[in-house]
Design an enzyme around this catalytic site. Sequence first.
Site, PDB file in Angstrom:
ATOM      1  N   LEU A  74     -38.949 -82.491-130.382  1.00  0.00           N
ATOM      2  CA  LEU A  74     -39.439 -82.569-129.006  1.00  0.00           C
ATOM      3  C   LEU A  74     -38.363 -83.293-128.139  1.00  0.00           C
ATOM      4  O   LEU A  74     -37.800 -84.548-128.457  1.00  0.00           O
ATOM      5  CB  LEU A  74     -40.635 -83.561-129.102  1.00  0.00           C
ATOM      6  CG  LEU A  74     -41.262 -83.998-127.580  1.00  0.00           C
ATOM      7  CD1 LEU A  74     -42.035 -82.536-127.102  1.00  0.00           C
ATOM      8  CD2 LEU A  74     -42.279 -85.156-127.753  1.00  0.00           C
ATOM      9  N   HIS A  77     -52.657-100.146-118.583  1.00  0.00           N
ATOM     10  CA  HIS A  77     -51.281 -99.774-118.770  1.00  0.00           C
ATOM     11  C   HIS A  77     -51.100 -99.929-120.237  1.00  0.00           C
ATOM     12  O   HIS A  77     -50.273 -99.028-120.745  1.00  0.00           O
ATOM     13  CB  HIS A  77     -50.575-100.375-117.920  1.00  0.00           C
ATOM     14  CG  HIS A  77     -50.625-100.213-116.371  1.00  0.00           C
ATOM     15  ND1 HIS A  77     -50.832 -99.190-115.657  1.00  0.00           N
ATOM     16  CD2 HIS A  77     -50.601-101.355-115.170  1.00  0.00           C
ATOM     17  CE1 HIS A  77     -51.189 -98.928-114.533  1.00  0.00           C
ATOM     18  NE2 HIS A  77     -50.894-100.276-114.193  1.00  0.00           N
ATOM     19  N   ASP A  87     -52.534 -90.525-115.356  1.00  0.00           N
ATOM     20  CA  ASP A  87     -53.334 -91.389-114.293  1.00  0.00           C
ATOM     21  C   ASP A  87     -54.776 -91.866-114.999  1.00  0.00           C
ATOM     22  O   ASP A  87     -55.170 -91.341-115.645  1.00  0.00           O
ATOM     23  CB  ASP A  87     -53.668 -90.396-113.104  1.00  0.00           C
ATOM     24  CG  ASP A  87     -53.867 -91.205-111.907  1.00  0.00           C
ATOM     25  OD1 ASP A  87     -53.538 -92.456-111.868  1.00  0.00           O
ATOM     26  OD2 ASP A  87     -54.009 -90.480-110.656  1.00  0.00           O
TER      27      ASP A  87
HETATM   28  C1  IPE Z   1     -51.440 -95.150-114.248  1.00  0.00           C
HETATM   29  O1  IPE Z   1     -52.622 -95.250-113.845  1.00  0.00           O
HETATM   30  C2  IPE Z   1     -50.186 -94.790-113.300  1.00  0.00           C
HETATM   31  C3  IPE Z   1     -49.056 -95.755-113.747  1.00  0.00           C
HETATM   32  C4  IPE Z   1     -48.242 -96.103-112.425  1.00  0.00           C
HETATM   33  C5  IPE Z   1     -48.526 -95.921-114.667  1.00  0.00           C
HETATM   34  P1  IPE Z   1     -53.033 -95.902-112.411  1.00  0.00           P
HETATM   35  O2  IPE Z   1     -52.555 -97.355-112.406  1.00  0.00           O
HETATM   36  O3  IPE Z   1     -52.677 -95.099-111.238  1.00  0.00           O
HETATM   37  O4  IPE Z   1     -54.600 -96.068-112.572  1.00  0.00           O
HETATM   38  P2  IPE Z   1     -55.915 -95.885-111.547  1.00  0.00           P
HETATM   39  O5  IPE Z   1     -55.437 -94.540-110.863  1.00  0.00           O
HETATM   40  O6  IPE Z   1     -55.770 -97.157-110.844  1.00  0.00           O
HETATM   41  O7  IPE Z   1     -57.079 -95.419-112.266  1.00  0.00           O
HETATM   42 MG    MG Z   2     -53.584 -93.785-109.990  1.00  0.00          MG
END
Ligand code: IPE
Ligand code: MG
Length: 225
Positions: free
Chosen positions: A113, A19, A2
């Site tokens: 892994l 992303h 996140d």
């Molecule tokens: C990545 O972070 C989660 C995914 C869906 C890849 P976010 O997109 O939720 O980032 P924030 O929470 O807006 O900072």
């Molecule tokens: Mg998020």
Amino acid sequence: MDGNGRWARERGLPRTEGHREGALAVQRICAACGEQGVDFLTLFAFSSENWSRPQTEVKALMALLEEFLVGQREELMQRNIRLRAIGRIADLPASCQEQLAQSIELTRHNSGLTLVLALSYGGREEIVDATRRLMQKAASGQCSPAELNNALFAQHLDTADLPDPDLLIRSSGELRLSNFLLWQLSYTEFYISPVLWPDFEESHLREAIAAYSQRQRRFGAVPEG
Ligand code: IPE
Ligand code: MG
């Protein structure tokens, strides 16, 4: 994983750039896990709920996933990483499903892994799917309600042949499960890191593992000694 959106916003960049940077963190942390002898790493890459994001963001995430699957094949082989996936994979675009299947097949005999990607994954959805499979078996006489126990139920989850996680690392300081591995996290140790996912480094992973190694796990029993 996140914090990609916040990472981008802090820099005045579009969320998709967050992303993209997050995908680099995935590469870093997979390599670090392999080197540190972690057996299983499950990444919550895309949730059942993430489909409700703007179509442009969903599209960008799917494109990034496909790019990762193709672009990382050699790296996965070099690092002896076995790829797996959990979630409602049939919801993904056909091209993603294809690349995913290819990478899983290619890496299936790797012995380092195991990297599990949770894609279109939701804990409640997984439990419902498992229940549906069991109900179908019961309806066709392959099993009976009296037989049902934790072990049999777990065998019908997407994670049937995977161990329950020892450690859950949540990035970006959020204090919630967000529908992740609801069944499997019953006795998992939690580690909350304030670090946004794109900034997550090997040093943060080491800190999390060090904190985990200080925990005393009792699984509901009385401590020894
Ligand atoms: C990545 O972070 C989660 C995914 C869906 C890849 P976010 O997109 O939720 O980032 P924030 O929470 O807006 O900072
Ligand atoms: Mg998020």
